[in-house]
Design an enzyme around this catalytic site. Structure first.
Site, PDB file in Angstrom:
ATOM      1  N   LYS A  69      15.883  -2.702   2.354  1.00 23.87           N
ATOM      2  CA  LYS A  69      14.800  -2.449   1.389  1.00 23.87           C
ATOM      3  C   LYS A  69      14.932  -1.041   0.808  1.00 23.87           C
ATOM      4  CE  LYS A  69      10.122  -3.518   2.126  1.00 23.87           C
ATOM      5  NZ  LYS A  69       8.822  -3.223   2.761  1.00 23.87           N
TER       6      LYS A  69
ATOM      7  N   CYS B 220      -4.966  -9.919   2.900  1.00 17.20           N
ATOM      8  CA  CYS B 220      -6.032  -9.039   3.394  1.00 17.20           C
ATOM      9  C   CYS B 220      -7.264  -9.774   3.911  1.00 17.20           C
ATOM     10  CB  CYS B 220      -6.428  -8.058   2.304  1.00 17.20           C
ATOM     11  SG  CYS B 220      -5.028  -7.129   1.693  1.00 17.20           S
TER      12      CYS B 220
ATOM     13  N   ARG C 189       1.254 -15.164   0.371  1.00 16.02           N
ATOM     14  CA  ARG C 189       0.651 -15.156   1.712  1.00 16.02           C
ATOM     15  C   ARG C 189      -0.757 -15.746   1.677  1.00 16.02           C
ATOM     16  NH1 ARG C 189       1.796  -9.072   3.407  1.00 16.02           N
ATOM     17  NH2 ARG C 189       1.614  -8.835   1.157  1.00 16.02           N
TER      18      ARG C 189
ATOM     19  N   VAL D 251       0.833  -1.198   0.000  1.00 17.16           N
ATOM     20  CA  VAL D 251       0.000   0.000   0.000  1.00 17.16           C
ATOM     21  C   VAL D 251       0.872   1.253   0.000  1.00 17.16           C
ATOM     22  CG1 VAL D 251      -1.667   1.295   1.394  1.00 17.16           C
ATOM     23  CG2 VAL D 251      -1.969  -1.149   1.066  1.00 17.16           C
TER      24      VAL D 251
ATOM     25  N   LYS E  72     -13.733   0.191   5.568  1.00 22.97           N
ATOM     26  CA  LYS E  72     -12.694  -0.717   5.065  1.00 22.97           C
ATOM     27  C   LYS E  72     -12.955  -2.163   5.494  1.00 22.97           C
ATOM     28  CE  LYS E  72      -8.953  -2.479   3.593  1.00 22.97           C
ATOM     29  NZ  LYS E  72      -8.196  -2.389   2.386  1.00 22.97           N
TER      30      LYS E  72
ATOM     31  N   ASN F   7     -14.163  -5.334   2.909  1.00 19.50           N
ATOM     32  CA  ASN F   7     -13.422  -6.589   2.725  1.00 19.50           C
ATOM     33  C   ASN F   7     -14.233  -7.791   3.222  1.00 19.50           C
ATOM     34  OD1 ASN F   7     -11.293  -5.485   1.434  1.00 19.50           O
ATOM     35  ND2 ASN F   7      -9.751  -5.931   2.984  1.00 19.50           N
TER      36      ASN F   7
ATOM     37  N   LYS G 241      -3.257 -15.101  -6.225  1.00 22.46           N
ATOM     38  CA  LYS G 241      -4.065 -14.614  -7.348  1.00 22.46           C
ATOM     39  C   LYS G 241      -3.085 -14.258  -8.475  1.00 22.46           C
ATOM     40  CE  LYS G 241      -5.477 -10.378  -7.376  1.00 22.46           C
ATOM     41  NZ  LYS G 241      -6.200  -9.118  -7.122  1.00 22.46           N
TER      42      LYS G 241
ATOM     43  N   GLU H  83      -7.603   2.246   2.109  1.00 22.16           N
ATOM     44  CA  GLU H  83      -7.173   1.926   0.749  1.00 22.16           C
ATOM     45  C   GLU H  83      -7.937   0.706   0.245  1.00 22.16           C
ATOM     46  OE1 GLU H  83      -5.124   3.599  -1.381  1.00 22.16           O
ATOM     47  OE2 GLU H  83      -6.170   2.100  -2.557  1.00 22.16           O
TER      48      GLU H  83
HETATM   49  C1  UGA Z   1      -8.503  -7.140  -1.369  1.00 23.30           C
HETATM   50  C2  UGA Z   1      -9.642  -6.199  -1.783  1.00 23.30           C
HETATM   51  O1  UGA Z   1     -10.240  -6.637  -3.020  1.00 23.30           O
HETATM   52  C3  UGA Z   1      -9.117  -4.764  -1.952  1.00 23.30           C
HETATM   53  O2  UGA Z   1     -10.190  -3.884  -2.256  1.00 23.30           O
HETATM   54  C4  UGA Z   1      -8.437  -4.326  -0.644  1.00 23.30           C
HETATM   55  O3  UGA Z   1      -7.872  -3.043  -0.770  1.00 23.30           O
HETATM   56  C5  UGA Z   1      -7.333  -5.326  -0.300  1.00 23.30           C
HETATM   57  O4  UGA Z   1      -7.895  -6.648  -0.176  1.00 23.30           O
HETATM   58  C6  UGA Z   1      -6.713  -4.891   1.010  1.00 23.30           C
HETATM   59  O5  UGA Z   1      -7.403  -4.937   2.025  1.00 23.30           O
HETATM   60  O6  UGA Z   1      -5.572  -4.395   1.018  1.00 23.30           O
HETATM   61  P1  UGA Z   1      -6.513  -8.408  -2.667  1.00 23.30           P
HETATM   62  O7  UGA Z   1      -6.473  -9.300  -1.469  1.00 23.30           O
HETATM   63  O8  UGA Z   1      -5.258  -7.789  -3.153  1.00 23.30           O
HETATM   64  O9  UGA Z   1      -7.562  -7.176  -2.438  1.00 23.30           O
HETATM   65  O10 UGA Z   1      -7.094  -9.252  -3.915  1.00 23.30           O
HETATM   66  P2  UGA Z   1      -8.549  -9.663  -4.419  1.00 23.30           P
HETATM   67  O11 UGA Z   1      -8.595  -9.434  -5.864  1.00 23.30           O
HETATM   68  O12 UGA Z   1      -9.616  -9.060  -3.608  1.00 23.30           O
HETATM   69  O13 UGA Z   1      -8.544 -11.250  -4.167  1.00 23.30           O
HETATM   70  C7  UGA Z   1      -8.535 -11.822  -2.867  1.00 23.30           C
HETATM   71  C8  UGA Z   1      -8.746 -13.311  -2.934  1.00 23.30           C
HETATM   72  O14 UGA Z   1     -10.093 -13.622  -3.307  1.00 23.30           O
HETATM   73  C9  UGA Z   1      -7.870 -14.037  -3.962  1.00 23.30           C
HETATM   74  O15 UGA Z   1      -7.388 -15.235  -3.391  1.00 23.30           O
HETATM   75  C10 UGA Z   1      -8.811 -14.315  -5.105  1.00 23.30           C
HETATM   76  O16 UGA Z   1      -8.435 -15.446  -5.851  1.00 23.30           O
HETATM   77  C11 UGA Z   1     -10.103 -14.569  -4.367  1.00 23.30           C
HETATM   78  N1  UGA Z   1     -11.307 -14.334  -5.188  1.00 23.30           N
HETATM   79  C12 UGA Z   1     -11.623 -13.105  -5.613  1.00 23.30           C
HETATM   80  C13 UGA Z   1     -12.141 -15.412  -5.480  1.00 23.30           C
HETATM   81  O17 UGA Z   1     -11.891 -16.571  -5.085  1.00 23.30           O
HETATM   82  N2  UGA Z   1     -13.280 -15.186  -6.213  1.00 23.30           N
HETATM   83  C14 UGA Z   1     -13.604 -13.938  -6.640  1.00 23.30           C
HETATM   84  O18 UGA Z   1     -14.673 -13.801  -7.292  1.00 23.30           O
HETATM   85  C15 UGA Z   1     -12.759 -12.875  -6.347  1.00 23.30           C
END
Ligand code: UGA
Length: 432
Positions: free
Chosen positions: A35, A260, A327, A11, A204, A208, A320, A151
């Protein structure tokens, strides 16, 4: 504006470089000296599309600087973002030690008005503590404001998410803070929601938690689909066309991971408990996710019977696509379970191999998906990287010991694969 970002993780780095790109002078701070020395040379510790290029560009045009000195950063900036980590303690509660330490350092080095912006994901009421901490350690009766600016960026699309957010949430207490923050975000030309600080903090965690709920819900529907022979993709499409539901975050798979959702859900359950509320929905969301991760192992067992001494290829290690972040990756959990069962596991990921070498042992690291699939009893696709979407299935069928494809992310067409002679197993694709 002169801005400091304290904490150069996902972030912090993305926020810093994007504000620099918008024309501000930004100092990114981190206590990890190694870093910082890498970042000064443009060496970025994480893989995030576009990030390295933007860092190099803004280092060159001198809008972006890196330092380990909070003191220097506080002296030089009018706006200070806190973006340090808030890892989970053993009981699931967020560890806010980093926030307190930074707040103390900011207070001790302030020499005039500062706007202090909380960007890390924190429990509701953290800003109130932040304020108290600053008042305790501030040298003179200097003026300051605290803002909560959560964020919402996602790993893998972080730069675009920062520059094109659906909304910018600003929890403010004074007209001055509101003015400064809206000026800062004005160039993005996106909707800004002004709230009180506690609401912003809650937005937030609530967002999530809701997104994780959507995922666990569709994964539960997928379980039903498997039992009756329905296709979860069609069900999700039919649901998603209802504007009240929306089509996003309804992709069934092997469970959510990352830094997250698992952490934030745990923290939110914990916060609710402390407030005297049993957040039963979120407990079920969490359990459903844990079950989903185990379920994929069961699907492999259903096809191969005994796992011991079988060779299993796993394509995709990151939680993803478009990130090298491992993680809480469901793929890593699956690999560990397979090893425990005595399987020989061959793995490949387009970007996460280096990080995987540091955390996985007793696996064969391969150079591509085909090398992993060679002579394997089964191929599991655990992350939906684009390069896995278009495979040479004829070649794949030849090199696999048996043509068994476990599609953990529902990216293939079952009919096509079955026609090519594969045994196809998706998540909720009607394999009852
Ligand atoms: C998530 C939120 O989407 C962000 O808005 C937030 O800012 C972030 O956490 C945070 O708190 O910092 P992130 O964890 O980076 O973002 O990625 P995502 O795209 O949300 O995916 C999270 C997990 O859900 C992944 O393992 C993904 O494969 C899974 N997922 C997502 C599914 O299994 N199905 C879906 O339809 C969408």
């Amino acid at each position: 504006m002169n801005i400091s970002i304290i904490g150069s993780g996902y972030v912090g780095l993305v926020t810093g470089v994007c504000f620099a790109e918008l024309g501000n002078k930004v100092i990114c701070v981190d206590c990890d000296v190694k870093k910082i020395s890498h970042l000064k040379k443009g060496i970025v510790p994480i893989y995030e599309p576009g990030l390295e290029e933007l860092i190099k560009l803004n280092l060159k045009n001198k809008r972006l600087k890196f330092t380990s000195s909070i003191r220097a950063a506080v002296k030089a900036s009018s706006v200070i973002f806190i973006a340090v980590g808030t890892p989970a303690l053993e009981n699931g509660e967020a560890d806010l030690t980093g926030i307190e330490n930074v707040a103390r350092s900011i207070a001790q080095n302030m020499d005039g008005y500062r706007l202090i912006v909380e960007k890390s994901t924190v429990p509701v009421e953290t800003c109130a503590w932040l304020k108290k901490t600053i008042v305790t350690y501030i040298k003179k009766s200097l003026k300051f404001d605290v803002v909560s600016n959560p964020e919402f960026l996602r790993e893998g699309s972080a730069i675009n998410d920062f520059t094109h957010p659906d909304r910018i949430v600003l929890g403010v207490e004074s007209a001055k803070a509101k003015q400064m923050m809206t000026n800062l975000y004005k160039p993005l030309n996106r909707p800004i929601l002004i709230t009180n600080i506690k609401s912003a903090e809650l937005i937030k965690h609530a967002s999530n938690a809701f997104l994780a709920t959507k995922i666990s819900f569709i994964n539960a529907i997928a379980r039903i689909c498997d039992k009756v022979g329905a296709d979860v993709l069609e069900v999700a499409q039919g649901m998603g066309l209802d504007n009240r539901i929306g089509r996003y975050f309804l992709h069934a798979g092997i469970g959510y991971g990352g830094s997250c959702f698992p952490k934030d859900l745990e923290a939110f359950i914990n916060i609710a408990e402390k407030l005297g509320y049993d957040f039963a929905i979120l407990k079920a969301v969490k359990n459903t996710n844990e079950e989903q991760k185990k379920f994929i192992l069961q699907k492999i067992k259903d096809e191969l019977w005994i796992i011991k001494d079988k060779t299993i290829a796993v394509a995709g290690l990151a939680f993803k696509p478009n990130t090298d972040d491992l993680r809480n990756s469901p793929s890593i959990d699956l690999i560990r379970a397979l090893i425990q069962e005595g399987a020989k596991v061959k793995v490949y990921d387009p970007k996460a191999m280096n990080k995987a070498r540091a955390c996985l042992s007793n696996v064969v690291f391969c150079n591509d998906l085909y090398e992993a699939a060679k002579a394997a009893d089964c191929l599991v696709v655990a992350t939906e990287w684009n390069e896995f979407k278009e495979l040479d299935f004829v070649k794949l069928k030849k090199i696999l010991k048996r043509p068994l494809l476990i599609d953990g992310r529902n990216i293939y067409d079952p009919k096509l694969l079955k026609a090519l002679g594969f045994t196809y197993v998706g998540v909720g694709r009607g394999n009852a």
